[in-house]
Design an enzyme around this catalytic site. Structure first.
Site, PDB file in Angstrom:
ATOM      1  N   ASN A   1       0.863  -1.252   0.004  1.00  0.00           N
ATOM      2  CA  ASN A   1       0.007  -0.075  -0.090  1.00  0.00           C
ATOM      3  C   ASN A   1       0.814   1.307  -0.060  1.00  0.00           C
ATOM      4  OD1 ASN A   1      -2.581   1.725   0.848  1.00  0.00           O
ATOM      5  ND2 ASN A   1      -1.033   2.014   2.540  1.00  0.00           N
ATOM      6  N   HIS A   2       2.106   1.348   0.339  1.00  0.00           N
ATOM      7  CA  HIS A   2       2.920   2.197   0.669  1.00  0.00           C
ATOM      8  C   HIS A   2       3.205   3.209  -0.766  1.00  0.00           C
ATOM      9  CE1 HIS A   2       6.103  -0.471  -0.198  1.00  0.00           C
ATOM     10  NE2 HIS A   2       6.480   0.369  -0.917  1.00  0.00           N
ATOM     11  N   ILE A   3       3.364   4.128  -0.534  1.00  0.00           N
ATOM     12  CA  ILE A   3       3.773   5.166  -1.804  1.00  0.00           C
ATOM     13  C   ILE A   3       4.974   6.050  -1.130  1.00  0.00           C
ATOM     14  CG2 ILE A   3       1.992   5.025  -3.535  1.00  0.00           C
ATOM     15  CD1 ILE A   3       0.691   7.512  -2.231  1.00  0.00           C
TER      16      ILE A   3
ATOM     17  N   TYR B   1       3.994   9.167 -10.907  1.00  0.00           N
ATOM     18  CA  TYR B   1       3.127   8.454 -10.000  1.00  0.00           C
ATOM     19  C   TYR B   1       2.409   7.216 -10.893  1.00  0.00           C
ATOM     20  CZ  TYR B   1      -0.814   7.444  -6.926  1.00  0.00           C
ATOM     21  OH  TYR B   1      -1.950   6.772  -6.309  1.00  0.00           O
ATOM     22  N   SER B   2       1.711   7.918 -11.861  1.00  0.00           N
ATOM     23  CA  SER B   2       0.989   7.206 -12.732  1.00  0.00           C
ATOM     24  C   SER B   2       1.839   5.887 -13.291  1.00  0.00           C
ATOM     25  CB  SER B   2       0.494   8.097 -13.797  1.00  0.00           C
ATOM     26  OG  SER B   2      -0.632   7.583 -14.637  1.00  0.00           O
TER      27      SER B   2
ATOM     28  N   LYS C   1       2.162   3.049 -10.940  1.00  0.00           N
ATOM     29  CA  LYS C   1       0.822   2.352 -10.702  1.00  0.00           C
ATOM     30  C   LYS C   1       0.531   1.666 -11.992  1.00  0.00           C
ATOM     31  CE  LYS C   1      -0.125   3.713  -6.770  1.00  0.00           C
ATOM     32  NZ  LYS C   1      -0.126   2.900  -5.410  1.00  0.00           N
TER      33      LYS C   1
ATOM     34  N   ILE D   1      -9.411   9.633  -2.639  1.00  0.00           N
ATOM     35  CA  ILE D   1     -10.159   9.282  -1.392  1.00  0.00           C
ATOM     36  C   ILE D   1     -10.082  10.382  -0.542  1.00  0.00           C
ATOM     37  CG2 ILE D   1      -9.776   7.843   0.555  1.00  0.00           C
ATOM     38  CD1 ILE D   1     -10.491   6.328  -2.032  1.00  0.00           C
TER      39      ILE D   1
ATOM     40  N   THR E   1     -11.289  12.460   3.311  1.00  0.00           N
ATOM     41  CA  THR E   1     -11.962  12.278   4.616  1.00  0.00           C
ATOM     42  C   THR E   1     -13.159  12.435   4.973  1.00  0.00           C
ATOM     43  OG1 THR E   1     -10.790  14.399   5.213  1.00  0.00           O
ATOM     44  CG2 THR E   1      -9.508  12.602   5.826  1.00  0.00           C
TER      45      THR E   1
HETATM   46  N1  LIG Z   1      -5.220   8.998  -1.089  1.00  0.00           N
HETATM   47  C1  LIG Z   1      -6.029   8.946  -2.161  1.00  0.00           C
HETATM   48  O1  LIG Z   1      -6.850   9.810  -2.981  1.00  0.00           O
HETATM   49  C2  LIG Z   1      -5.546   7.709  -3.257  1.00  0.00           C
HETATM   50  C3  LIG Z   1      -4.707   6.948  -2.799  1.00  0.00           C
HETATM   51  N2  LIG Z   1      -4.427   5.654  -3.551  1.00  0.00           N
HETATM   52  C4  LIG Z   1      -3.257   4.712  -3.097  1.00  0.00           C
HETATM   53  O2  LIG Z   1      -3.721   4.411  -1.862  1.00  0.00           O
HETATM   54  C5  LIG Z   1      -2.410   4.081  -1.015  1.00  0.00           C
HETATM   55  C6  LIG Z   1      -2.413   4.455   0.173  1.00  0.00           C
HETATM   56  O3  LIG Z   1      -2.461   6.073  -0.036  1.00  0.00           O
HETATM   57  P1  LIG Z   1      -2.753   7.176   1.230  1.00  0.00           P
HETATM   58  O4  LIG Z   1      -3.373   6.365   2.114  1.00  0.00           O
HETATM   59  O5  LIG Z   1      -3.241   8.505   0.625  1.00  0.00           O
HETATM   60  O6  LIG Z   1      -1.225   7.288   1.581  1.00  0.00           O
HETATM   61  P2  LIG Z   1      -0.423   8.340   2.463  1.00  0.00           P
HETATM   62  O7  LIG Z   1       0.347   9.148   1.851  1.00  0.00           O
HETATM   63  O8  LIG Z   1      -1.515   8.543   3.639  1.00  0.00           O
HETATM   64  O9  LIG Z   1       0.364   6.971   3.152  1.00  0.00           O
HETATM   65  C7  LIG Z   1       1.588   6.501   2.726  1.00  0.00           C
HETATM   66  C8  LIG Z   1       2.106   5.618   3.538  1.00  0.00           C
HETATM   67  O10 LIG Z   1       3.206   5.112   2.893  1.00  0.00           O
HETATM   68  C9  LIG Z   1       4.516   5.480   3.807  1.00  0.00           C
HETATM   69  N3  LIG Z   1       5.607   5.955   3.124  1.00  0.00           N
HETATM   70  C10 LIG Z   1       5.755   7.161   2.650  1.00  0.00           C
HETATM   71  N4  LIG Z   1       6.965   7.361   1.989  1.00  0.00           N
HETATM   72  C11 LIG Z   1       7.467   6.046   1.989  1.00  0.00           C
HETATM   73  C12 LIG Z   1       8.715   5.488   1.395  1.00  0.00           C
HETATM   74  N5  LIG Z   1       9.727   6.361   0.679  1.00  0.00           N
HETATM   75  N6  LIG Z   1       8.960   4.335   1.631  1.00  0.00           N
HETATM   76  C13 LIG Z   1       8.095   3.367   2.356  1.00  0.00           C
HETATM   77  N7  LIG Z   1       6.828   3.924   2.781  1.00  0.00           N
HETATM   78  C14 LIG Z   1       6.771   5.441   2.614  1.00  0.00           C
HETATM   79  C15 LIG Z   1       4.120   6.629   4.588  1.00  0.00           C
HETATM   80  O11 LIG Z   1       4.828   6.576   6.097  1.00  0.00           O
HETATM   81  P3  LIG Z   1       6.164   6.965   6.305  1.00  0.00           P
HETATM   82  O12 LIG Z   1       5.990   8.569   5.543  1.00  0.00           O
HETATM   83  O13 LIG Z   1       6.245   7.282   7.838  1.00  0.00           O
HETATM   84  O14 LIG Z   1       7.083   5.982   5.544  1.00  0.00           O
HETATM   85  C16 LIG Z   1       2.542   6.188   4.916  1.00  0.00           C
HETATM   86  O15 LIG Z   1       2.399   5.149   6.016  1.00  0.00           O
HETATM   87  C17 LIG Z   1      -1.441   4.409  -2.051  1.00  0.00           C
HETATM   88  O16 LIG Z   1      -1.131   3.062  -2.661  1.00  0.00           O
HETATM   89  C18 LIG Z   1      -2.273   5.255  -2.985  1.00  0.00           C
HETATM   90  O17 LIG Z   1      -1.460   5.181  -4.382  1.00  0.00           O
HETATM   91  C19 LIG Z   1      -5.046   5.618  -4.695  1.00  0.00           C
HETATM   92  C20 LIG Z   1      -5.945   6.399  -5.369  1.00  0.00           C
HETATM   93  C21 LIG Z   1      -6.108   7.836  -4.448  1.00  0.00           C
HETATM   94  C1  LIG Z   2      -8.875  12.963  -9.881  1.00  0.00           C
HETATM   95  C2  LIG Z   2      -8.867  11.315  -9.974  1.00  0.00           C
HETATM   96  C3  LIG Z   2      -9.894  10.778  -9.581  1.00  0.00           C
HETATM   97  C4  LIG Z   2     -10.985  10.717 -10.976  1.00  0.00           C
HETATM   98  C5  LIG Z   2     -12.083   9.722 -10.473  1.00  0.00           C
HETATM   99  O1  LIG Z   2     -12.030   8.717 -10.557  1.00  0.00           O
HETATM  100  N1  LIG Z   2     -13.229  10.017  -9.782  1.00  0.00           N
HETATM  101  C6  LIG Z   2     -14.095   9.431  -9.157  1.00  0.00           C
HETATM  102  C7  LIG Z   2     -14.098   9.117  -7.591  1.00  0.00           C
HETATM  103  O2  LIG Z   2     -12.963   9.716  -7.196  1.00  0.00           O
HETATM  104  O3  LIG Z   2     -14.644   8.371  -7.055  1.00  0.00           O
HETATM  105  C8  LIG Z   2      -7.850  10.768  -8.750  1.00  0.00           C
HETATM  106  C9  LIG Z   2      -7.527   9.529  -8.955  1.00  0.00           C
HETATM  107  C10 LIG Z   2      -6.270   9.078  -8.289  1.00  0.00           C
HETATM  108  C11 LIG Z   2      -5.647  10.202  -7.716  1.00  0.00           C
HETATM  109  C12 LIG Z   2      -4.478  10.551  -7.225  1.00  0.00           C
HETATM  110  C13 LIG Z   2      -3.660   9.577  -6.671  1.00  0.00           C
HETATM  111  O4  LIG Z   2      -4.086   8.187  -6.905  1.00  0.00           O
HETATM  112  C14 LIG Z   2      -2.729   9.691  -5.492  1.00  0.00           C
HETATM  113  C15 LIG Z   2      -2.525  11.050  -4.900  1.00  0.00           C
HETATM  114  C16 LIG Z   2      -3.334  11.132  -3.664  1.00  0.00           C
HETATM  115  C17 LIG Z   2      -3.193  12.408  -3.070  1.00  0.00           C
HETATM  116  O5  LIG Z   2      -3.801  12.453  -1.988  1.00  0.00           O
HETATM  117  C18 LIG Z   2      -3.720  13.573  -4.042  1.00  0.00           C
HETATM  118  C19 LIG Z   2      -2.695  13.649  -5.386  1.00  0.00           C
HETATM  119  C20 LIG Z   2      -2.927  12.351  -5.921  1.00  0.00           C
HETATM  120  C21 LIG Z   2      -1.965  12.128  -7.014  1.00  0.00           C
HETATM  121  C22 LIG Z   2      -4.199  11.838  -6.496  1.00  0.00           C
HETATM  122  C23 LIG Z   2      -4.888  13.039  -7.348  1.00  0.00           C
HETATM  123  C24 LIG Z   2      -6.355  12.735  -7.999  1.00  0.00           C
HETATM  124  C25 LIG Z   2      -6.363  11.384  -8.559  1.00  0.00           C
HETATM  125  C26 LIG Z   2      -5.730  11.715  -9.868  1.00  0.00           C
END
Ligand SMILES: NC(=O)C1=CN([C@@H]2O[C@H](COP(=O)(O)OP(=O)(O)OC[C@H]3O[C@@H](n4cnc5c(N)ncnc54)[C@H](OP(=O)(O)O)[C@@H]3O)[C@@H](O)[C@H]2O)C=CC1
Ligand SMILES: C[C@H](CCC(=O)NCC(=O)O)[C@H]1CC[C@H]2[C@@H]3C(=O)C[C@@H]4C[C@H](O)CC[C@]4(C)[C@H]3CC[C@]12C
Length: 265
Positions: free
Chosen positions: A103-105, A167-168, A171, A202, A204
């Site tokens: 899950n990490h990014i 990022y894209s 993924k 996603i 809050t």
């Molecule tokens: N939030 C969104 O809108 C979306 C999220 N996603 C996907 O969901 C997943 C979770 O996203 P989200 O909850 O937003 O992420 P967060 O940014 O909230 O959390 C990321 C996590 O990864 C850890 N992390 C950050 N940098 C590193 C690194 N260099 N190496 C290892 N771990 C690291 C962070 O902890 P620490 O910094 O302490 O290492 C943290 O625990 C991701 O895969 C993301 O691509 C997909 C679409 C949309």
């Molecule tokens: C804008 C995109 C979502 C479009 C969509 O499907 N809408 C319907 C819905 O949301 O239900 C976003 C899809 C993925 C997002 C990006 C992402 O994956 C990770 C990052 C998360 C961070 O919190 C904000 C920037 C992101 C790059 C985020 C940006 C918006 C999306 C491209």
């Protein structure tokens, strides 16, 4: 048990009930990476309520300890990103592994691609290669338990969204690697499921809360689904359009972006 009762209201419907009934037998030993914040943190809480033994990873020990405090009896380990290619936390789990949730990014930018190849390379290491390395290390245990790999991806890993080029790329790479691996597992009768999670944005708030998203991911993994779409309609429908009218979908996506204040490269 009380832990299952806590989870029950959110797991409505037949699949939810079935999942609860078989929970104990299905998978109890879980690794969640990037679990110090966001969706990963929420997955850790759900799993803890369901009685799983979890190992959570992230770089920042303080943030992880905070999560661990709320998990009480569960394990918390800090795995620095730099070690991902060589170190696997698996040996820390005694007795095997049932589910690996990747899950990490790493941090990236939300802007036009700036031509920084080094950043793309670094992000590939964190968001993609470390997933590959952890999968390879965990595979013997997952084969043994006939367990599951859950890969958290994004709409940006299925469709070309602007402003998220590095990022894209990471993924899309995950989709290629794990879709191909799934085929090979099937050809070799390896009973390890691979679930790719396609998430939209996603937040809050009430529209796509991370708590609900986290539960959908766990559910999809436990039910050994090929892919999870969250939220379903708003991710699945654009993907159906993509398959028949890619240029039209690209146009619709571009229309959603206000780029007036963005610096062009
Ligand atoms: N939030 C969104 O809108 C979306 C999220 N996603 C996907 O969901 C997943 C979770 O996203 P989200 O909850 O937003 O992420 P967060 O940014 O909230 O959390 C990321 C996590 O990864 C850890 N992390 C950050 N940098 C590193 C690194 N260099 N190496 C290892 N771990 C690291 C962070 O902890 P620490 O910094 O302490 O290492 C943290 O625990 C991701 O895969 C993301 O691509 C997909 C679409 C949309
Ligand atoms: C804008 C995109 C979502 C479009 C969509 O499907 N809408 C319907 C819905 O949301 O239900 C976003 C899809 C993925 C997002 C990006 C992402 O994956 C990770 C990052 C998360 C961070 O919190 C904000 C920037 C992101 C790059 C985020 C940006 C918006 C999306 C491209």
């Amino acid at each position: 048990s009380s832990s299952l009762e806590v989870a029950a209201p959110s797991l409505a419907g037949f699949t939810g009930v079935a999942l609860l009934l078989f929970w104990e037998q299905l998978w109890k030993r879980v690794i969640v990476t990037g679990a110090s914040t966001g969706i990963g943190e929420q997955m850790a809480y759900h799993l803890a309520r369901m009685g799983s033994h979890i190992l959570v990873t992230a770089r920042t020990e303080a943030k992880l300890q905070k999560v661990n405090g709320k998990l009480s009896t569960h394990t918390c380990t800090c795995i620095p990103a730099i070690s991902y290619s060589t170190l696997m936390p698996a040996p820390l789990i005694s007795g095997g592994l049932d589910m690996l949730i990747l899950n990490h990014i790493g941090k990236s930018y939300f802007s036009y691609f700036d031509g920084d190849v080094g950043h793309v390379q670094k992000l590939l290491q964190i968001n993609f290669l470390s997933y590959v390395a952890m999968t390879v290390s965990a595979l013997p245990m997952l084969k043994e338990s006939e367990g599951s790999i859950v890969v958290v991806s994004s709409m940006a890993g299925k469709v070309g969204f602007p402003l998220t080029v590095p990022y894209s790329a990471t993924k899309f790479a995950l989709d290629g690697f794990f879709s191909s691996l799934r085929q090979e597992f099937s050809m070799q009768s390896v009973n390890v499921s691979i679930t790719l999670c396609v998430l939209g944005f996603i937040n809050t708030g009430k529209i796509s809360p991370k708590e609900e998203c986290a539960l959908e991911i766990i559910k999809g993994g436990a039910l050994r689904q090929r892919e999870v779409y969250y939220r379903y309609a708003s991710t699945k429908i654009p993907l159906l359009i993509r398959d028949w009218a890619a240029d039209f979908l690209d146009y619709l996506i571009r229309k959603c972006y206000n780029t007036e204040n963005l610096k062009k490269n």
